[in-house]
Design a protein around this motif. Structure first.
Motif, mmCIF file in Angstrom:
data_model
loop_
_atom_site.group_PDB
_atom_site.id
_atom_site.type_symbol
_atom_site.label_atom_id
_atom_site.label_comp_id
_atom_site.label_asym_id
_atom_site.label_seq_id
_atom_site.Cartn_x
_atom_site.Cartn_y
_atom_site.Cartn_z
ATOM 1 N N SER A 39 0.829 -1.204 0.000
ATOM 2 C CA SER A 39 0.000 0.000 0.000
ATOM 3 C C SER A 39 0.866 1.260 0.000
ATOM 4 C CB SER A 39 -0.908 0.017 1.229
ATOM 5 O OG SER A 39 -1.520 1.277 1.372
ATOM 6 N N LEU A 40 0.875 1.954 -1.125
ATOM 7 C CA LEU A 40 1.618 3.206 -1.209
ATOM 8 C C LEU A 40 0.991 4.246 -0.286
ATOM 9 C CD1 LEU A 40 3.829 4.963 -2.446
ATOM 10 C CD2 LEU A 40 2.237 5.513 -4.302
ATOM 11 N N HIS A 51 12.584 -7.188 -0.924
ATOM 12 C CA HIS A 51 13.071 -6.498 -2.117
ATOM 13 C C HIS A 51 11.924 -6.215 -3.081
ATOM 14 C CE1 HIS A 51 16.792 -8.413 -0.664
ATOM 15 N NE2 HIS A 51 17.400 -7.377 -1.202
ATOM 16 N N GLN A 52 11.077 -7.221 -3.294
ATOM 17 C CA GLN A 52 9.974 -7.077 -4.242
ATOM 18 C C GLN A 52 8.957 -6.032 -3.784
ATOM 19 O OE1 GLN A 52 10.124 -8.484 -7.220
ATOM 20 N NE2 GLN A 52 12.105 -9.258 -6.535
ATOM 21 N N LEU A 72 6.623 -0.612 -4.244
ATOM 22 C CA LEU A 72 6.270 0.696 -3.680
ATOM 23 C C LEU A 72 6.900 1.823 -4.486
ATOM 24 C CD1 LEU A 72 6.502 0.012 0.162
ATOM 25 C CD2 LEU A 72 4.438 0.584 -1.147
ATOM 26 N N ARG A 73 8.156 1.658 -4.867
ATOM 27 C CA ARG A 73 8.829 2.680 -5.686
ATOM 28 C C ARG A 73 8.129 2.845 -7.034
ATOM 29 N NH1 ARG A 73 14.691 0.529 -4.172
ATOM 30 N NH2 ARG A 73 14.916 1.581 -2.166
ATOM 31 N N HIS A 91 4.972 2.195 -7.696
ATOM 32 C CA HIS A 91 3.684 2.861 -7.444
ATOM 33 C C HIS A 91 3.893 4.365 -7.275
ATOM 34 C CE1 HIS A 91 1.874 -1.084 -5.651
ATOM 35 N NE2 HIS A 91 1.896 -1.103 -6.952
ATOM 36 N N GLU A 92 4.938 4.741 -6.550
ATOM 37 C CA GLU A 92 5.211 6.160 -6.333
ATOM 38 C C GLU A 92 5.579 6.854 -7.638
ATOM 39 O OE1 GLU A 92 7.496 8.990 -3.136
ATOM 40 O OE2 GLU A 92 8.342 7.017 -3.533
ATOM 41 N N GLU A 93 6.396 6.201 -8.457
ATOM 42 C CA GLU A 93 6.754 6.784 -9.752
ATOM 43 C C GLU A 93 5.514 6.976 -10.623
ATOM 44 O OE1 GLU A 93 9.767 4.344 -11.554
ATOM 45 O OE2 GLU A 93 11.152 4.676 -9.886
ATOM 46 N N LEU A 94 4.639 5.988 -10.633
ATOM 47 C CA LEU A 94 3.404 6.092 -11.417
ATOM 48 C C LEU A 94 2.518 7.217 -10.891
ATOM 49 C CD1 LEU A 94 1.515 5.085 -13.623
ATOM 50 C CD2 LEU A 94 0.626 3.402 -11.987
ATOM 51 N N ALA A 95 2.385 7.328 -9.577
ATOM 52 C CA ALA A 95 1.576 8.398 -8.988
ATOM 53 C C ALA A 95 2.166 9.768 -9.331
ATOM 54 C CB ALA A 95 1.489 8.227 -7.472
ATOM 55 N N ASN A 96 3.473 9.912 -9.229
ATOM 56 C CA ASN A 96 4.112 11.192 -9.569
ATOM 57 C C ASN A 96 3.944 11.521 -11.045
ATOM 58 O OD1 ASN A 96 4.982 11.618 -6.944
ATOM 59 N ND2 ASN A 96 6.974 10.672 -7.297
ATOM 60 N N TRP A 97 4.086 10.518 -11.911
ATOM 61 C CA TRP A 97 3.909 10.741 -13.342
ATOM 62 C C TRP A 97 2.473 11.176 -13.637
ATOM 63 C CZ3 TRP A 97 0.626 8.577 -16.917
ATOM 64 C CH2 TRP A 97 0.853 8.929 -18.241
ATOM 65 N N THR A 98 1.503 10.522 -13.009
ATOM 66 C CA THR A 98 0.089 10.851 -13.232
ATOM 67 C C THR A 98 -0.211 12.282 -12.799
ATOM 68 O OG1 THR A 98 -0.506 8.531 -12.897
ATOM 69 C CG2 THR A 98 -2.280 10.142 -12.726
#
Length: 170
Positions: free
Chosen positions: A104-105, A142-143, A148-149, A151-158
């Protein structure tokens, strides 16, 4: 959690206390047994408090006792993200550990935000305790951190894409 993670946590807490004997820590755990192991493993080193799905009066008492320590004494709060990651203020804490994460991000971001409220004057350090296999293999830790990273990149891109689209309309 394995003994290796607990030993690493104990070492990092001990080193941080050498720098500042009044330092406060939050250790986020995904599972209650992990939280209990953290509590029992470190309670001889400094006062530890627990925050999980418990009676409201017990929850309030743990938060109050941890917060009462203020700037005058070291303390550690072992907490579950869903119980302590939303709506609380822990600005006196500048050292945060994640013994385990879920995917969960929102939970992760909210738990990180507990330390960033009005009045925070310190730089907050976040540490993910990641286990490896006996031969150095990657584990589920690790997975999950990788997910999480992502998900965060996708949220920032959106957010960025929407911001650009709104600005182009004007």
């Amino acid at each position: 959690i394995g003994r290796e993670k607990l030993d690493a946590l104990r070492h990092q807490v001990t080193e941080a206390l050498k720098e500042d004997p009044n330092r406060k820590f939050i250790v986020w755990c995904r599972f209650r047994p992990e939280l209990e192991r953290v509590h029992h493993s470190l309670k001889d080193l400094l006062p530890t408090f627990r925050l999980y799905a418990q009676k409201q009066s017990e929850r309030d008492e743990s938060v109050a006792r941890f917060s009462q320590r203020g700037e005058t004494g070291a303390a550690l709060l072992a907490a579950h993200v869903m119980s302590g990651g939303f709506g609380l203020n822990f600005i006196s804490t500048d050292c945060v550990f994640y013994m385990s994460n879920d995917r969960s991000l929102l939970g992760r971001m909210q738990s990180e935000d507990r330390n960033h409220r009005r009045g925070q004057t310190k730089h907050v350090v976040y540490t993910d305790m990641i286990a490896t296999g006996p031969k150095g293999q990657q584990t589920c830790d690790h997975q999950i951190v990788k997910a999480l990273r992502a998900h965060e990149e996708l949220a920032n891109w959106t957010v960025s894409a929407w911001r650009r689209a709104i600005l182009q309309e004007e």
